[in-house]
Enzyme design. Structure first.
Site, PDB file in Angstrom:
ATOM      1  CB  CYS A 181      -0.937  -0.163   1.343  1.00  0.00           C
ATOM      2  SG  CYS A 181      -1.816   1.596   1.497  1.00  0.00           S
ATOM      3  CB  CYS A 202       0.152   1.808   3.937  1.00  0.00           C
ATOM      4  SG  CYS A 202      -1.598   1.227   3.908  1.00  0.00           S
TER       5      CYS A 202
END
Length: 173
Positions: A96, A99
């Site tokens: 991600c 993230c």
């Protein structure tokens, strides 16, 4: 990197020192082919690279003292649900992109709280059961827990001002 650190003392020694025999000591070995003893010089053992204790320390900053990775369900139970302090839980994934931006930013903001709040990091690929239990449908998802209860939540990236406001609601003024 670790291999270079371990091999550096070995590679800095002169070749003569590595293969110099210890006095006149020799070991006797039997040759498999002829069962006749043959003399092979005994060499010094290769030096073992020692790593000073200061190098083994991952970090001494407050960011890492207040942030931890959840290892399993029992670890989550002990360190998050039973925590006396409020805990921010960062549900993330290695793949991600957002993230990777939010994680360090959130760690920095938690460190500014000087121990008033802890941060637990949960990789959803490793702990899908926790992600399902807390209804994480997208990453990054951040939960705020106090006394084992979820008190606030957000999904996606936030800037530092928004993160500070999020933490202030959890910690108080």
């Amino acid at each position: 990197m670790a291999q270079k650190l371990l091999l550096r003392p070995l590679l800095s020694l002169p070749v003569k020192q590595l293969f110099a025999p210890l006095g006149s000591q020799h070991s006797l070995f039997l040759s498999r082919a002829s069962a006749v003893p043959c003399s092979i010089p005994f060499h010094r053992p290769l030096p073992v690279a020692t790593v000073p204790a200061t190098i083994r320390t991952f970090s001494t900053t407050q960011v890492f003292r207040q942030t931890f990775n959840v290892q399993d369900g029992d670890d989550f139970q002990d360190r998050v649900l039973k925590s006396q302090k409020p805990v921010v839980i960062d549900f993330h994934a290695q793949w991600c992109g957002p993230c990777k931006i939010l994680g360090p930013r959130l760690e920095k903001m938690v460190a500014k709280q000087e121990g008033k709040v802890l941060m637990a990091k949960v990789d959803i690929d490793d702990h899908t059961d926790l992600a399902l239990e807390y209804e994480v449908s997208a990453v990054p998802t951040v939960l705020a827990m106090k006394n084992g209860d979820v008190v606030d939540k957000f999904v996606g990236i936030k800037d530092e001002d928004q993160l500070e406001a999020f933490l202030m609601k959890l910690v108080g003024p």
